[in-house]
Enzyme design. Structure first.
Site, PDB file in Angstrom:
ATOM      1  N   TYR A 178       0.844  -1.156   0.024  1.00 54.97           N
ATOM      2  CA  TYR A 178      -0.064  -0.002   0.028  1.00 54.97           C
ATOM      3  C   TYR A 178       0.785   1.252   0.047  1.00 54.97           C
ATOM      4  O   TYR A 178       0.322   2.417   0.069  1.00 54.97           O
ATOM      5  CB  TYR A 178      -0.893  -0.233   1.259  1.00 54.97           C
ATOM      6  CG  TYR A 178      -1.945  -1.182   1.323  1.00 54.97           C
ATOM      7  CD1 TYR A 178      -2.977  -1.168   0.206  1.00 54.97           C
ATOM      8  CD2 TYR A 178      -1.881  -2.197   2.120  1.00 54.97           C
ATOM      9  CE1 TYR A 178      -3.788  -2.242   0.110  1.00 54.97           C
ATOM     10  CE2 TYR A 178      -2.624  -3.322   2.077  1.00 54.97           C
ATOM     11  CZ  TYR A 178      -3.618  -3.396   1.024  1.00 54.97           C
ATOM     12  OH  TYR A 178      -4.401  -4.287   0.866  1.00 54.97           O
ATOM     13  N   ASN A 229     -13.480   3.695  -1.496  1.00 57.30           N
ATOM     14  CA  ASN A 229     -12.760   2.473  -1.165  1.00 57.30           C
ATOM     15  C   ASN A 229     -13.393   1.637  -0.015  1.00 57.30           C
ATOM     16  O   ASN A 229     -12.782   1.882   0.933  1.00 57.30           O
ATOM     17  CB  ASN A 229     -11.040   2.746  -1.018  1.00 57.30           C
ATOM     18  CG  ASN A 229     -10.189   1.566  -1.152  1.00 57.30           C
ATOM     19  OD1 ASN A 229     -10.625   0.607  -0.860  1.00 57.30           O
ATOM     20  ND2 ASN A 229      -8.848   1.775  -1.053  1.00 57.30           N
ATOM     21  N   HIS A 243     -15.083  -7.234  -1.016  1.00 55.59           N
ATOM     22  CA  HIS A 243     -15.172  -8.397  -1.656  1.00 55.59           C
ATOM     23  C   HIS A 243     -16.191  -9.276  -0.922  1.00 55.59           C
ATOM     24  O   HIS A 243     -16.226 -10.456  -1.188  1.00 55.59           O
ATOM     25  CB  HIS A 243     -13.721  -9.159  -1.302  1.00 55.59           C
ATOM     26  CG  HIS A 243     -12.519  -8.003  -1.798  1.00 55.59           C
ATOM     27  ND1 HIS A 243     -12.669  -7.706  -2.953  1.00 55.59           N
ATOM     28  CD2 HIS A 243     -11.684  -7.538  -1.206  1.00 55.59           C
ATOM     29  CE1 HIS A 243     -11.348  -6.835  -3.104  1.00 55.59           C
ATOM     30  NE2 HIS A 243     -11.045  -6.694  -2.058  1.00 55.59           N
ATOM     31  N   ASP A 274     -25.528  -3.087  -1.661  1.00 56.75           N
ATOM     32  CA  ASP A 274     -26.868  -2.726  -1.808  1.00 56.75           C
ATOM     33  C   ASP A 274     -27.089  -1.266  -1.721  1.00 56.75           C
ATOM     34  O   ASP A 274     -27.857  -0.474  -2.408  1.00 56.75           O
ATOM     35  CB  ASP A 274     -27.913  -3.445  -0.830  1.00 56.75           C
ATOM     36  CG  ASP A 274     -28.010  -4.845  -1.100  1.00 56.75           C
ATOM     37  OD1 ASP A 274     -27.908  -5.404  -2.483  1.00 56.75           O
ATOM     38  OD2 ASP A 274     -28.587  -5.534  -0.178  1.00 56.75           O
ATOM     39  N   HIS A 283      -9.175   1.273  -5.494  1.00 62.54           N
ATOM     40  CA  HIS A 283      -8.253   0.524  -4.969  1.00 62.54           C
ATOM     41  C   HIS A 283      -6.827   0.826  -5.230  1.00 62.54           C
ATOM     42  O   HIS A 283      -6.409   1.112  -6.069  1.00 62.54           O
ATOM     43  CB  HIS A 283      -8.484  -1.115  -5.194  1.00 62.54           C
ATOM     44  CG  HIS A 283      -9.830  -1.475  -4.854  1.00 62.54           C
ATOM     45  ND1 HIS A 283     -10.175  -1.801  -3.418  1.00 62.54           N
ATOM     46  CD2 HIS A 283     -10.895  -1.750  -5.743  1.00 62.54           C
ATOM     47  CE1 HIS A 283     -11.811  -1.948  -3.682  1.00 62.54           C
ATOM     48  NE2 HIS A 283     -12.045  -2.008  -5.033  1.00 62.54           N
ATOM     49  N   SER A 292      -4.085  -0.621  -4.453  1.00 63.90           N
ATOM     50  CA  SER A 292      -3.458  -1.931  -4.863  1.00 63.90           C
ATOM     51  C   SER A 292      -4.115  -2.722  -6.274  1.00 63.90           C
ATOM     52  O   SER A 292      -5.180  -2.298  -6.453  1.00 63.90           O
ATOM     53  CB  SER A 292      -2.935  -3.126  -3.792  1.00 63.90           C
ATOM     54  OG  SER A 292      -4.491  -3.659  -3.465  1.00 63.90           O
ATOM     55  N   ARG A 340     -10.099 -11.554  -3.949  1.00 64.73           N
ATOM     56  CA  ARG A 340      -9.910  -9.937  -4.097  1.00 64.73           C
ATOM     57  C   ARG A 340     -10.515  -9.642  -5.572  1.00 64.73           C
ATOM     58  O   ARG A 340     -10.427  -8.290  -6.116  1.00 64.73           O
ATOM     59  CB  ARG A 340      -8.581  -9.187  -3.845  1.00 64.73           C
ATOM     60  CG  ARG A 340      -8.213  -9.356  -2.439  1.00 64.73           C
ATOM     61  CD  ARG A 340      -6.839  -8.647  -2.335  1.00 64.73           C
ATOM     62  NE  ARG A 340      -6.217  -9.289  -1.108  1.00 64.73           N
ATOM     63  CZ  ARG A 340      -6.225  -9.004  -0.074  1.00 64.73           C
ATOM     64  NH1 ARG A 340      -7.353  -7.913   0.521  1.00 64.73           N
ATOM     65  NH2 ARG A 340      -5.588  -9.505   0.826  1.00 64.73           N
TER      66      ARG A 340
HETATM   67  C1  DQA Z   1      -7.891  -2.505  -1.064  1.00 62.72           C
HETATM   68  C2  DQA Z   1      -7.759  -3.776  -1.537  1.00 62.72           C
HETATM   69  C3  DQA Z   1      -8.566  -4.787  -0.720  1.00 62.72           C
HETATM   70  O1  DQA Z   1      -8.608  -6.012  -1.370  1.00 62.72           O
HETATM   71  C4  DQA Z   1      -8.038  -5.004   0.585  1.00 62.72           C
HETATM   72  O2  DQA Z   1      -8.743  -5.741   1.479  1.00 62.72           O
HETATM   73  C5  DQA Z   1      -7.769  -3.450   1.273  1.00 62.72           C
HETATM   74  C6  DQA Z   1      -7.364  -2.316   0.138  1.00 62.72           C
HETATM   75  C7  DQA Z   1      -6.966  -1.421  -1.909  1.00 62.72           C
HETATM   76  O3  DQA Z   1      -6.883  -0.175  -1.594  1.00 62.72           O
HETATM   77  O4  DQA Z   1      -6.023  -1.880  -2.582  1.00 62.72           O
HETATM   78  O5  DQA Z   1      -8.010  -3.079   2.481  1.00 62.72           O
HETATM   79  O6  DQA Z   1      -9.214  -1.865  -1.167  1.00 62.72           O
END
Ligand code: DQA
Length: 141
Positions: free
Chosen positions: A22, A73, A79, A86, A99, A101, A110
């Site tokens: 991150y 985010n 997931h 909803d 996201h 990542s 993911r």
């Molecule tokens: C995330 C990706 C998700 O899979 C993960 O659970 C996160 C961060 C991202 O910003 O890359 O907490 O949303």
């Protein structure tokens, strides 16, 4: 217009949380980045973070009631949470999913998002710059 930026669980730990995934940017830096970009683009931004699913849903309801555009985010809830999906379905403004990542280069759990079907755009794998891109996308109309 005021854009609502909502961040889900564990994003308050940015900077110390898995920096190899991150990055080194802290959550405070991320808030500043969003505020600076919104100012540059000429609109107001409200930035929220919660580790609680119910709180995130409440913010999405508020956004639906005020027809606000949302940058979301939802982190791990992306997931897993039918309920956040909803709430996204109820939005009356635009929704951009972010996201940090590249979730598609990570574990297969993911790869699915309950948010994406309701989003006008999805930005993944651009680091925290994804938030800048999301705000720019909303500003572009
Ligand atoms: C995330 C990706 C998700 O899979 C993960 O659970 C996160 C961060 C991202 O910003 O890359 O907490 O949303």
């Amino acid at each position: 217009m005021t854009v609502l930026v909502v961040n889900g669980p564990n994003l308050d730990r940015l900077g110390t949380r898995e920096p190899d995934v991150y990055g080194a940017t802290t959550y405070a830096d991320l808030e500043e980045l969003c505020r600076d970009e919104a100012r540059r683009l000429g609109f107001a931004v409200r930035i929220e973070q919660s580790n609680a699913e119910s709180q995130i849903i409440e913010w999405l309801h508020e956004a639906a009631d005020t027809a606000s555009d949302v940058v979301l985010n939802a982190a791990g809830f992306t997931h897993t949470s039918v309920a956040i999906g909803d709430a996204c379905a109820m939005l009356t403004g635009r929704l951009v999913e972010v996201h940090i990542s590249n979730v598609f280069a990570r574990e297969s759990f993911r790869h699915h998002s309950y948010v994406s079907p309701h989003a006008s755009g999805v930005i993944v794998g651009c680091g925290v710059n994804g938030y800048r891109l999301a705000l720019q996308q909303l500003a572009a109309g």
